[in-house]
Design a protein around this motif. Structure first.
Motif, mmCIF file in Angstrom:
data_model
loop_
_atom_site.group_PDB
_atom_site.id
_atom_site.type_symbol
_atom_site.label_atom_id
_atom_site.label_comp_id
_atom_site.label_asym_id
_atom_site.label_seq_id
_atom_site.Cartn_x
_atom_site.Cartn_y
_atom_site.Cartn_z
ATOM 1 N N GLY A 35 30.554 40.983 31.521
ATOM 2 C CA GLY A 35 31.466 40.057 32.171
ATOM 3 C C GLY A 35 31.010 38.617 32.080
ATOM 4 O O GLY A 35 31.290 37.814 32.977
ATOM 5 N N VAL A 36 30.321 38.274 30.985
ATOM 6 C CA VAL A 36 29.877 36.897 30.788
ATOM 7 C C VAL A 36 31.079 35.964 30.751
ATOM 8 O O VAL A 36 31.044 34.854 31.288
ATOM 9 N N ARG A 37 32.151 36.417 30.115
ATOM 10 C CA ARG A 37 33.388 35.656 30.124
ATOM 11 C C ARG A 37 34.297 36.244 31.208
ATOM 12 O O ARG A 37 34.548 37.450 31.234
ATOM 13 N N PRO A 38 34.819 35.397 32.083
ATOM 14 C CA PRO A 38 35.591 35.899 33.227
ATOM 15 C C PRO A 38 37.036 36.217 32.874
ATOM 16 O O PRO A 38 37.601 35.682 31.920
ATOM 17 N N LEU A 39 37.635 37.101 33.657
ATOM 18 C CA LEU A 39 39.065 37.395 33.526
ATOM 19 C C LEU A 39 39.548 38.005 34.838
ATOM 20 O O LEU A 39 38.946 38.964 35.343
ATOM 21 N N PHE A 40 40.622 37.432 35.397
ATOM 22 C CA PHE A 40 41.216 37.939 36.632
ATOM 23 C C PHE A 40 42.634 38.420 36.359
ATOM 24 O O PHE A 40 43.333 37.897 35.493
ATOM 25 N N ARG A 41 43.040 39.405 37.157
ATOM 26 C CA ARG A 41 44.283 40.130 36.903
ATOM 27 C C ARG A 41 45.099 40.240 38.187
ATOM 28 O O ARG A 41 44.562 40.558 39.243
ATOM 29 N N LEU A 42 46.392 39.979 38.079
ATOM 30 C CA LEU A 42 47.347 40.174 39.166
ATOM 31 C C LEU A 42 48.449 41.061 38.607
ATOM 32 O O LEU A 42 49.103 40.702 37.623
ATOM 33 N N LEU A 43 48.637 42.222 39.204
ATOM 34 C CA LEU A 43 49.647 43.170 38.728
ATOM 35 C C LEU A 43 50.438 43.667 39.926
ATOM 36 O O LEU A 43 49.880 44.231 40.865
ATOM 37 N N THR A 44 51.747 43.431 39.914
ATOM 38 C CA THR A 44 52.592 43.850 41.032
ATOM 39 C C THR A 44 53.189 45.227 40.769
ATOM 40 O O THR A 44 53.172 45.732 39.636
ATOM 41 N N ASP A 45 53.731 45.810 41.832
ATOM 42 C CA ASP A 45 54.305 47.148 41.717
ATOM 43 C C ASP A 45 55.505 47.190 40.770
ATOM 44 O O ASP A 45 55.805 48.239 40.192
ATOM 45 N N ASN A 46 56.200 46.070 40.623
ATOM 46 C CA ASN A 46 57.377 46.066 39.747
ATOM 47 C C ASN A 46 57.052 45.656 38.315
ATOM 48 O O ASN A 46 57.936 45.415 37.512
ATOM 49 N N GLY A 47 55.739 45.563 37.981
ATOM 50 C CA GLY A 47 55.352 45.359 36.593
ATOM 51 C C GLY A 47 55.150 43.932 36.151
ATOM 52 O O GLY A 47 55.058 43.651 34.953
ATOM 53 N N PHE A 48 55.033 42.989 37.089
ATOM 54 C CA PHE A 48 54.712 41.601 36.735
ATOM 55 C C PHE A 48 53.200 41.481 36.581
ATOM 56 O O PHE A 48 52.441 41.853 37.468
ATOM 57 N N LEU A 49 52.758 40.964 35.440
ATOM 58 C CA LEU A 49 51.337 40.831 35.138
ATOM 59 C C LEU A 49 50.994 39.367 34.930
ATOM 60 O O LEU A 49 51.645 38.672 34.147
ATOM 61 N N ALA A 50 49.971 38.907 35.637
ATOM 62 C CA ALA A 50 49.462 37.547 35.465
ATOM 63 C C ALA A 50 47.963 37.622 35.247
ATOM 64 O O ALA A 50 47.263 38.406 35.896
ATOM 65 N N LEU A 51 47.454 36.801 34.316
ATOM 66 C CA LEU A 51 46.045 36.832 33.935
ATOM 67 C C LEU A 51 45.495 35.420 33.878
ATOM 68 O O LEU A 51 46.207 34.483 33.497
ATOM 69 N N CYS A 52 44.213 35.263 34.229
ATOM 70 C CA CYS A 52 43.610 33.937 34.206
ATOM 71 C C CYS A 52 42.095 34.044 34.163
ATOM 72 O O CYS A 52 41.508 35.013 34.641
ATOM 73 N N SER A 53 41.450 33.021 33.612
ATOM 74 C CA SER A 53 39.988 32.989 33.542
ATOM 75 C C SER A 53 39.346 32.872 34.921
ATOM 76 O O SER A 53 38.229 33.342 35.122
ATOM 77 N N GLU A 54 40.032 32.229 35.857
ATOM 78 C CA GLU A 54 39.515 32.100 37.210
ATOM 79 C C GLU A 54 40.603 32.490 38.192
ATOM 80 O O GLU A 54 41.795 32.289 37.939
ATOM 81 N N ALA A 55 40.192 33.027 39.321
ATOM 82 C CA ALA A 55 41.156 33.520 40.310
ATOM 83 C C ALA A 55 42.040 32.408 40.847
ATOM 84 O O ALA A 55 43.217 32.635 41.162
ATOM 85 N N LYS A 56 41.500 31.208 40.946
ATOM 86 C CA LYS A 56 42.260 30.092 41.515
ATOM 87 C C LYS A 56 43.532 29.795 40.726
ATOM 88 O O LYS A 56 44.499 29.273 41.271
ATOM 89 N N GLY A 57 43.567 30.146 39.450
ATOM 90 C CA GLY A 57 44.748 29.917 38.631
ATOM 91 C C GLY A 57 45.881 30.885 38.902
ATOM 92 O O GLY A 57 46.967 30.743 38.355
#
Length: 595
Positions: free
Chosen positions: A141-163
């Motif tokens: 995990g040297v390079r970061p990646l954060f994931r947001l996935l909703t129940d209806n299938g919307f996916l959002a990804l970002c290097s930092e959680a703040k994004g």
């Protein structure tokens, strides 16, 4: 170091959603691109670029004519991309190391693609022809990646959680934002609406697995068996190779080796576009080093000086240390600098300066872990200095050495070699929550790129394959095997080679009054006893037990309310009744005051 961001299946206006990507602009100050995915109007990529390799054609999302249906956003370096290109006879369109992902995926599929990579990375790969989305992250995990996935299938990804914090979803409650697990990839089916469905989550590599593929370096001189001299020789060969392969860049490279109090910076300037294996023969290189004289940083500095001398490089190495005038790290750094003949510079650090930086450091960290914050302040300030006062961009770091080689002082209390070995692996698996997170955020905050030779796949796998009894502290000294491997080489002074580990970030401040002590005094004036007594009620998850923990948590909650799960637990020593992570509070800690 770059910032990557993507949305799949957004119900909101993409132009509005895109403003969230600007929260990670510090990761890539050179350029920004926002691009809708053809045929999927509710899907897009955002990319903040720090131009390191192929400054002309390295913008993302990366697309090449041969694979018009593939879109790639990635953050990282693939050290064996030339070897893979030659082995499989791929025809490159760019000089970007990440292009290898497109060729490997097209020929072998996602699982083998990921397993062939020697490097550090997080990636988002879109295959529009087969309507698939793939995401993945390197072993530690040297390079970061954060994931947001909703129940209806919307996916959002970002290097930092703040994004992802202000991403609009159709959910009535805030969507959960989680770090993507290191060493894994995940596959999604992409619907015509842009929504996704996760169909596969799989680990492709772990820290105890040695790479078997021919695409990794085939080093000469490695011996077999566990005879001590053979093991020592192998450690030296693998360590030097780990440093060497990470000198891949078309920008000025720096090296900041930073354990809890162990920092190093090496910088050198490259002329022309070159590959790692061949650059040493023809380039004029200027080195700058920042290090406090700790074991890990000194070994890296000395190894790089050795390489520079062998190639008759025309510029002297400059060394930099940060700390109070009488700090043990600064004193040790002076000795190392004199030994290797570098041009040495010292950067003053005061507790007042550190205290002023606390809140902005917490914002960048996205963590309220106590030891992570303590150790981050010095690394954040020296990164700021490098960005403002030099043109170095790529930063090497020593993360992983303490975890790999049992360098923390509490390992002296391990009940058995087996228990010590198991805890070493646990620490490596949690690096992305603590030390690797710290090193990434404090350097990325100032647009610097992090590289970590101690976390090289071959080096870590070999070290962890050694008999458990060989790896434990010995004769009252932690990291005994690592020290023994370099004994008698005069690479660094003997007193530095055998110097005991300083207590976390305390080593950069005065032995009369440490950064730890100064921080406690400040917090004592900010938090009263009654506030701490109510900590369990106010913060039921990971409740702070000290005023320092309460103070840090207050600031964290101010910027990231209801996101306490981002820090699943506090970093603490094992096998000891410890109430504070600083080694200075442990009865077994004996600082080298005479160094």
């Amino acid at each position: 170091m770059c910032g990557i961001w993507a949305l799949f299946g957004s119900d909101e206006c993409l132009a509005v959603q895109c403003t969230n990507a600007m929260k990670i602009a510090h990761r890539g100050p050179d350029a920004f691109r926002f691009e809708n995915v053809n045929g999927f109007t509710n899907c897009c990529f955002g990319f903040h670029r720090l131009a390191i390799v192929d400054q002309l054609y390295g913008m993302q999302p990366l697309r090449v004519k041969k694979f018009p249906y593939l879109w790639l956003c990635y953050n990282g370096e693939i050290y064996n991309h030339i070897r893979l290109k030659n082995q499989f006879e791929f025809e490159y369109q760019t000089k970007v190391d990440g292009e290898i992902l497109l060729h490997l995926y097209d020929r072998f599929g996602i699982k083998k693609m990921a397993s062939l990579l020697d490097g550090v990375f997080s990636f988002i790969l879109l295959d529009t022809a087969n309507r698939k989305v793939f995401i993945g992250r390197d072993t530690y995990g040297v390079r970061p990646l954060f994931r947001l996935l909703t129940d209806n299938g919307f996916l959002a990804l970002c290097s930092e959680a703040k994004g992802l914090l202000e991403i609009k979803t159709s959910m009535s409650t805030p969507a959960k934002i989680t770090p993507f697990p290191p060493g894994h990839f995940e596959a999604f089916d992409l619907k015509l609406t842009g929504k996704v469905q996760s169909v596969q989550m799989e680990r492709f590599h772990c820290c105890t697995e040695e790479p078997k593929h021919a695409a990794y370096n085939n080093l000469e001189g490695l011996g077999t068996g566990f005879e001590l001299e053979t093991v020592k020789s192998n450690i030296r060969i693998l360590f030097e190779d780990a440093v060497k392969k990470r000198l891949m860049a078309h920008r000025r490279i720096g090296c900041l080796l930073s354990g809890a109090c162990d920092h190093l910076v090496l910088c050198f300037d490259f002329n022309g576009l070159v590959n790692l294996i061949y650059f040493m023969f023809s380039l004029s290189i200027m080195f700058f080093c920042f290090f406090p004289g700790g074991l890990d940083s000194s070994l890296v500095a000395a190894s790089l000086v050795k390489l520079a001398n062998e190639e008759l490089l025309p510029y002297p190495i400059q060394t930099f240390s940060i700390g109070a005038e009488d700090s043990p790290d600064v004193a040790a750094a002076r000795k190392v600098a004199a030994h290797i003949g570098s041009e040495h510079h010292e950067v003053n650090f005061t507790p007042e300066e550190g205290i002023r930086a606390l809140e902005e450091v917490i914002v960048h960290l996205e963590s309220y872990d106590i030891t992570t914050l303590r150790a981050s302040v010095g690394m954040y300030l020296i990164s700021k200095y490098i960005r403002e006062k030099t043109d170095s961009v790529v930063i090497f770091s020593g993360e992983g050495s303490d975890e790999l080689t049992q360098g923390y002082i509490y390992f002296h209390k391990a009940p058995s070699p087996k228990a010590a070995a198991e805890d070493s692996v646990r620490l490596l698996k949690e690096l992305y929550l603590f030390d690797v997170l710290r090193a990434d955020r404090t350097t990325a905050a100032h647009g610097l790129e992090l590289r970590v030779p101690f976390l090289d796949h071959r080096f870590t796998a070999y070290y962890l394959s050694l008999p458990e009894e060989m790896r434990v502290p010995k004769d009252g000294v932690e990291k005994h095997l690592l020290r023994e491997a370099f004994k008698g080489l005069k690479l660094i002074p003997d007193e530095i080679l055998w110097r005991r580990k300083e207590a976390f970030s305390d080593g950069m401040t005065s032995m009369k009054k440490s950064w730890y002590s100064s921080l406690q005094e400040h917090i004592e004036s900010e938090v009263n006893d009654s506030e701490l007594e109510k900590a369990n009620t106010r913060f039921p998850f990971n409740p702070p037990t000290t005023k320092e923990g309460f103070f840090i948590r207050q600031i964290f909650e101010k910027h990231y309310p209801d996101r306490c799960e981002w820090t699943p637990h506090y970093w603490m020593p094992r096998w000891i009744k410890a109430t504070d992570p600083s080694a200075r509070t442990l009865s077994i800690y004996k600082p080298d005051k005479d160094q």
